[in-house]
Design a protein around this motif. Structure first.
Motif, mmCIF file in Angstrom:
data_model
loop_
_atom_site.group_PDB
_atom_site.id
_atom_site.type_symbol
_atom_site.label_atom_id
_atom_site.label_comp_id
_atom_site.label_asym_id
_atom_site.label_seq_id
_atom_site.Cartn_x
_atom_site.Cartn_y
_atom_site.Cartn_z
ATOM 1 N N GLU A 1 -9.706 2.963 6.925
ATOM 2 C CA GLU A 1 -10.053 1.406 6.406
ATOM 3 C C GLU A 1 -8.997 0.471 6.974
ATOM 4 N N LYS B 1 -2.733 -6.641 9.330
ATOM 5 C CA LYS B 1 -3.805 -5.439 8.938
ATOM 6 C C LYS B 1 -3.163 -4.210 9.222
ATOM 7 N N TYR C 1 1.038 -1.254 -0.058
ATOM 8 C CA TYR C 1 0.191 0.239 -0.023
ATOM 9 C C TYR C 1 0.840 1.184 0.016
ATOM 10 N N GLU D 1 -18.292 -0.370 -1.069
ATOM 11 C CA GLU D 1 -17.205 0.186 -2.059
ATOM 12 C C GLU D 1 -17.422 1.850 -2.363
ATOM 13 N N CYS E 1 -1.186 5.784 5.540
ATOM 14 C CA CYS E 1 -1.122 4.683 6.094
ATOM 15 C C CYS E 1 -0.412 4.786 7.520
ATOM 16 N N LYS F 1 -6.857 -2.565 6.007
ATOM 17 C CA LYS F 1 -6.524 -3.328 5.032
ATOM 18 C C LYS F 1 -5.489 -4.412 4.977
ATOM 19 N N GLU F 2 -5.558 -5.629 4.149
ATOM 20 C CA GLU F 2 -4.732 -6.371 4.300
ATOM 21 C C GLU F 2 -3.373 -6.056 3.624
#
Ligand SMILES: [Zn+2]
Length: 280
Positions: free
Chosen positions: A111, A124, A47, A178, A59, A113-114
């Motif tokens: 959010e 995560k 990411y 989404e 992030c 996210k993986e």
């Protein structure tokens, strides 16, 4: 405080404002600011920070294992309720030690996210959704004009019954997850929340109880919707944190000497109302 597009020597920022000199998330207690530094660092983990649909995705921190809401991540999530402003800088690869100021932001959500951690293990990651401050003010802060404009254009909600709009406000109706993350959906949701508060108020200020001072051109009682909390964690999105007010009470919420007390009382009123509605 900072100038957009201007380059700063990171060292000097910390000399002046304090905060951790190495972290991506650096909190200055003295100035109640959080400086965020973005670089290419996320790329290798699957990411990266950057603009998407009008938000800046940032992030969180934590090099191995699942990211948690501690330290810097908690600071971002709670920045509004704790009264900290967020300032984003990006590194300048060609000028060592320098960072460029992107601007002030508001965390409007996140959010999970993986992704992968430093050891290549699945974990995560928290991806914060940051909105430029100016836009946030435009959409969420209830400028009177803004509110008025909204009242005039909310035809699609006007005929909707209370139960239905309450469902929408709580996000129980089918909203494509989404889509929810796009800016347009975010704005639409803010509108639903406002509309919901206006309906819940039934033409009376939810704080002092007095009747709306007048009717708008399309014959709706005029009240202003105020956000009691501006939290990143669900804040503008949460029907329990908005209240419809008469103009006097709205000003009181913003400008009075006892604004803190008023805020607590407002929160209590709305929570009680919502509990009653839950049980009805
Ligand atoms: Zn009032």
């Amino acid at each position: 405080m900072f100038e957009k597009g201007k380059r700063y020597l990171r060292k000097e920022l910390h000399d002046k404002y304090g905060g951790n000199r190495q972290s991506g998330i650096s909190k200055s207690r003295k100035y109640k600011i959080i400086m965020l530094f973005t670089s290419e660092r996320g790329k290798e983990f699957g990411y990266e920070d950057g603009w998407k649909e009008g938000f800046f995705l940032y992030c969180g921190e934590g090099q191995s294992g699942d990211m948690e809401f501690v330290r810097g991540n908690k600071a971002i999530r709670d920045h509004q309720i704790e009264g900290y402003s967020l300032h984003l800088f990006k590194s300048v690869p060609e000028e060592k030690g320098f960072v460029e100021y992107i601007g002030q932001f508001v965390c409007v959500g996140y959010e999970i996210k993986e992704g992968y951690d430093r050891e290549g293990k699945k974990r995560k990651a928290i991806i914060f959704k940051l909105m430029p401050y100016e836009e946030y003010i435009e959409f969420v802060d209830q400028g009177i004009q803004n509110n008025h404009e909204f009242s005039e254009t909310s035809e699609d909600f006007k005929e909707m019954d209370f139960k239905k709009i309450r469902e929408l406000a709580y996000g129980k109706a089918n909203i494509d997850p989404e889509k929810r993350s796009t800016k347009r959906e975010y704005i639409k949701r803010s509108k639903i929340i406002r509309e919901y508060a206006l309906k819940r108020a039934e033409g009376h200020c939810e704080y002092c109880g007095s009747e709306a001072p007048f009717y708008t051109k399309n014959l709706r009682p005029y009240l202003e919707v105020h956000h009691i909390y501006r939290l990143s964690d669900g804040g503008p999105d949460d029907p329990r944190w908005v209240i419809a007010l008469c103009p006097n009470c709205h000003r009181r919420a913003h400008f009075s000497k006892d604004a803190e007390k008023v805020k607590e009382e407002m929160a209590k009123i709305v929570l009680e109302k919502e509990l009653d509605l839950d049980n009805s």
